[in-house]
Design a protein around this motif. Structure first.
Motif, PDB file in Angstrom:
ATOM      1  N   VAL A 195      -4.097   0.574  -2.102  1.00  0.00           N
ATOM      2  CA  VAL A 195      -3.599  -0.793  -2.225  1.00  0.00           C
ATOM      3  C   VAL A 195      -3.211  -0.987  -3.687  1.00  0.00           C
ATOM      4  O   VAL A 195      -4.034  -0.809  -4.584  1.00  0.00           O
ATOM      5  CB  VAL A 195      -4.661  -1.820  -1.783  1.00  0.00           C
ATOM      6  CG1 VAL A 195      -4.142  -3.242  -1.966  1.00  0.00           C
ATOM      7  CG2 VAL A 195      -5.069  -1.563  -0.336  1.00  0.00           C
ATOM      8  N   LEU A 196      -1.941  -1.351  -3.913  1.00  0.00           N
ATOM      9  CA  LEU A 196      -1.422  -1.402  -5.276  1.00  0.00           C
ATOM     10  C   LEU A 196      -1.827  -2.672  -6.021  1.00  0.00           C
ATOM     11  O   LEU A 196      -1.904  -3.749  -5.435  1.00  0.00           O
ATOM     12  CB  LEU A 196       0.105  -1.301  -5.256  1.00  0.00           C
ATOM     13  CG  LEU A 196       0.675  -0.001  -4.700  1.00  0.00           C
ATOM     14  CD1 LEU A 196       2.196   0.002  -4.826  1.00  0.00           C
ATOM     15  CD2 LEU A 196       0.082   1.211  -5.395  1.00  0.00           C
ATOM     16  N   ALA A 221       0.830  -1.202   0.000  1.00  0.00           N
ATOM     17  CA  ALA A 221       0.000   0.000   0.000  1.00  0.00           C
ATOM     18  C   ALA A 221       0.861   1.248   0.000  1.00  0.00           C
ATOM     19  O   ALA A 221       1.964   1.256   0.540  1.00  0.00           O
ATOM     20  CB  ALA A 221      -0.916   0.006   1.227  1.00  0.00           C
ATOM     21  N   VAL A 222       0.338   2.296  -0.616  1.00  0.00           N
ATOM     22  CA  VAL A 222       0.984   3.604  -0.588  1.00  0.00           C
ATOM     23  C   VAL A 222       0.085   4.540   0.207  1.00  0.00           C
ATOM     24  O   VAL A 222      -1.104   4.686  -0.091  1.00  0.00           O
ATOM     25  CB  VAL A 222       1.241   4.154  -2.009  1.00  0.00           C
ATOM     26  CG1 VAL A 222       1.683   5.610  -1.967  1.00  0.00           C
ATOM     27  CG2 VAL A 222       2.280   3.299  -2.723  1.00  0.00           C
ATOM     28  N   LEU A 223       0.662   5.134   1.225  1.00  0.00           N
ATOM     29  CA  LEU A 223      -0.021   6.118   2.058  1.00  0.00           C
ATOM     30  C   LEU A 223       0.131   7.473   1.381  1.00  0.00           C
ATOM     31  O   LEU A 223       1.234   7.843   0.985  1.00  0.00           O
ATOM     32  CB  LEU A 223       0.640   6.130   3.442  1.00  0.00           C
ATOM     33  CG  LEU A 223       0.109   7.093   4.471  1.00  0.00           C
ATOM     34  CD1 LEU A 223      -1.270   6.656   4.924  1.00  0.00           C
ATOM     35  CD2 LEU A 223       1.058   7.134   5.659  1.00  0.00           C
ATOM     36  N   THR A 224      -0.967   8.210   1.202  1.00  0.00           N
ATOM     37  CA  THR A 224      -0.911   9.525   0.553  1.00  0.00           C
ATOM     38  C   THR A 224      -1.568  10.580   1.441  1.00  0.00           C
ATOM     39  O   THR A 224      -2.425  10.268   2.266  1.00  0.00           O
ATOM     40  CB  THR A 224      -1.620   9.505  -0.816  1.00  0.00           C
ATOM     41  OG1 THR A 224      -2.965   9.053  -0.643  1.00  0.00           O
ATOM     42  CG2 THR A 224      -0.896   8.612  -1.808  1.00  0.00           C
ATOM     43  N   ALA A 225      -1.123  11.815   1.250  1.00  0.00           N
ATOM     44  CA  ALA A 225      -1.678  12.941   2.006  1.00  0.00           C
ATOM     45  C   ALA A 225      -1.377  14.219   1.237  1.00  0.00           C
ATOM     46  O   ALA A 225      -0.612  14.219   0.271  1.00  0.00           O
ATOM     47  CB  ALA A 225      -1.061  12.993   3.404  1.00  0.00           C
ATOM     48  N   LEU A 226      -1.981  15.308   1.687  1.00  0.00           N
ATOM     49  CA  LEU A 226      -1.659  16.635   1.159  1.00  0.00           C
ATOM     50  C   LEU A 226      -0.867  17.361   2.226  1.00  0.00           C
ATOM     51  O   LEU A 226      -1.272  17.398   3.397  1.00  0.00           O
ATOM     52  CB  LEU A 226      -2.938  17.411   0.827  1.00  0.00           C
ATOM     53  CG  LEU A 226      -3.787  16.849  -0.311  1.00  0.00           C
ATOM     54  CD1 LEU A 226      -5.086  17.648  -0.453  1.00  0.00           C
ATOM     55  CD2 LEU A 226      -3.010  16.841  -1.624  1.00  0.00           C
ATOM     56  N   ASP A 227       0.281  17.943   1.819  1.00  0.00           N
ATOM     57  CA  ASP A 227       1.086  18.670   2.797  1.00  0.00           C
ATOM     58  C   ASP A 227       0.473  20.048   3.061  1.00  0.00           C
ATOM     59  O   ASP A 227      -0.565  20.397   2.490  1.00  0.00           O
ATOM     60  CB  ASP A 227       2.551  18.742   2.375  1.00  0.00           C
ATOM     61  CG  ASP A 227       2.813  19.618   1.146  1.00  0.00           C
ATOM     62  OD1 ASP A 227       1.921  20.410   0.741  1.00  0.00           O
ATOM     63  OD2 ASP A 227       3.920  19.516   0.593  1.00  0.00           O
ATOM     64  N   ARG A 228       1.109  20.829   3.909  1.00  0.00           N
ATOM     65  CA  ARG A 228       0.537  22.124   4.314  1.00  0.00           C
ATOM     66  C   ARG A 228       0.415  23.113   3.162  1.00  0.00           C
ATOM     67  O   ARG A 228      -0.283  24.105   3.260  1.00  0.00           O
ATOM     68  CB  ARG A 228       1.337  22.714   5.465  1.00  0.00           C
ATOM     69  CG  ARG A 228       2.738  23.058   5.093  1.00  0.00           C
ATOM     70  CD  ARG A 228       3.476  23.694   6.261  1.00  0.00           C
ATOM     71  NE  ARG A 228       4.834  23.929   5.853  1.00  0.00           N
ATOM     72  CZ  ARG A 228       5.897  23.566   6.531  1.00  0.00           C
ATOM     73  NH1 ARG A 228       5.758  22.974   7.687  1.00  0.00           N
ATOM     74  NH2 ARG A 228       7.088  23.817   6.067  1.00  0.00           N
ATOM     75  N   HIS A 229       1.112  22.844   2.029  1.00  0.00           N
ATOM     76  CA  HIS A 229       1.009  23.698   0.842  1.00  0.00           C
ATOM     77  C   HIS A 229       0.007  23.146  -0.171  1.00  0.00           C
ATOM     78  O   HIS A 229      -0.134  23.693  -1.257  1.00  0.00           O
ATOM     79  CB  HIS A 229       2.381  23.847   0.189  1.00  0.00           C
ATOM     80  CG  HIS A 229       3.438  24.362   1.115  1.00  0.00           C
ATOM     81  ND1 HIS A 229       3.431  25.645   1.626  1.00  0.00           N
ATOM     82  CD2 HIS A 229       4.518  23.754   1.653  1.00  0.00           C
ATOM     83  CE1 HIS A 229       4.463  25.804   2.421  1.00  0.00           C
ATOM     84  NE2 HIS A 229       5.148  24.671   2.464  1.00  0.00           N
TER      85      HIS A 229
END
Length: 160
Positions: free
Chosen positions: A73-74, A21-29
């Motif tokens: 999930v890849l 699995a790859v965990l993704t998020a949006l940073d503060r920008h």
């Protein structure tokens, strides 16, 4: 308390087959970031709750600040994508799909949009426990990691 030898522990733990699995998020920008996660666990069905374990870095900072993350999930032929997100020096984020306010990788087998409800610091990682606000899946086969190697679907080595 006696502790297991780290090498023996790593070798024994590698015998537990996992999806990749790859965990993704949006940073503060607002920029997408991600990392290959070797520890994604479902905890509860009611309410739907999951856990990821994350080392300090850009994705850790993004999840800590936003209190949200996506789990992708890849699919079985995404070994290169897993390696891309495992590389600490990566810069480019492939794709820019935003689903439920989180970066989603195209063609993932399953996607979970997660809202952090609790964090626990353990050694050099943080456990981010989250309720799943939405999820999607396909019937494609997943990429599997077992014995420190990638495998295609259930049991076929990916490097053969």
């Amino acid at each position: 308390m006696q502790r297991a030898d780290p090498l023996a522990f790593r070798q024994a733990a590698s015998r537990f087959a996992t999806g990749v699995a790859v965990l993704t998020a949006l940073d503060r920008h607002g920029a997408a970031c991600g990392m290959t996660a070797n520890s994604f666990v479902t905890i509860s069905l009611t309410p739907p709750t999951v856990l990821v374990s994350v080392k300090p870095g850009r994705t850790h900072e993004a999840v800590s600040a936003s209190r949200r993350y996506g789990v992708n999930v890849l699919p079985e032929h995404a070994k290169a994508l897993s390696k891309h997100f495992a590389d600490q020096s990566r810069e480019a984020f492939p794709g820019d799909d935003i689903v439920d306010g989180l970066p989603r990788l195209s063609n993932c087998v399953a996607f979970f949009a997660c809202e952090v409800i609790r964090t626990i610091d353990v050694s050099d990682h943080t456990l981010f426990i989250a309720e799943v606000s939405s999820c999607h899946h396909s019937d494609n086969l997943p990429l599997v990691y077992f014995s420190s190697r990638y495998h295609l679907g259930p049991g076929t080595p990916a490097d053969h």
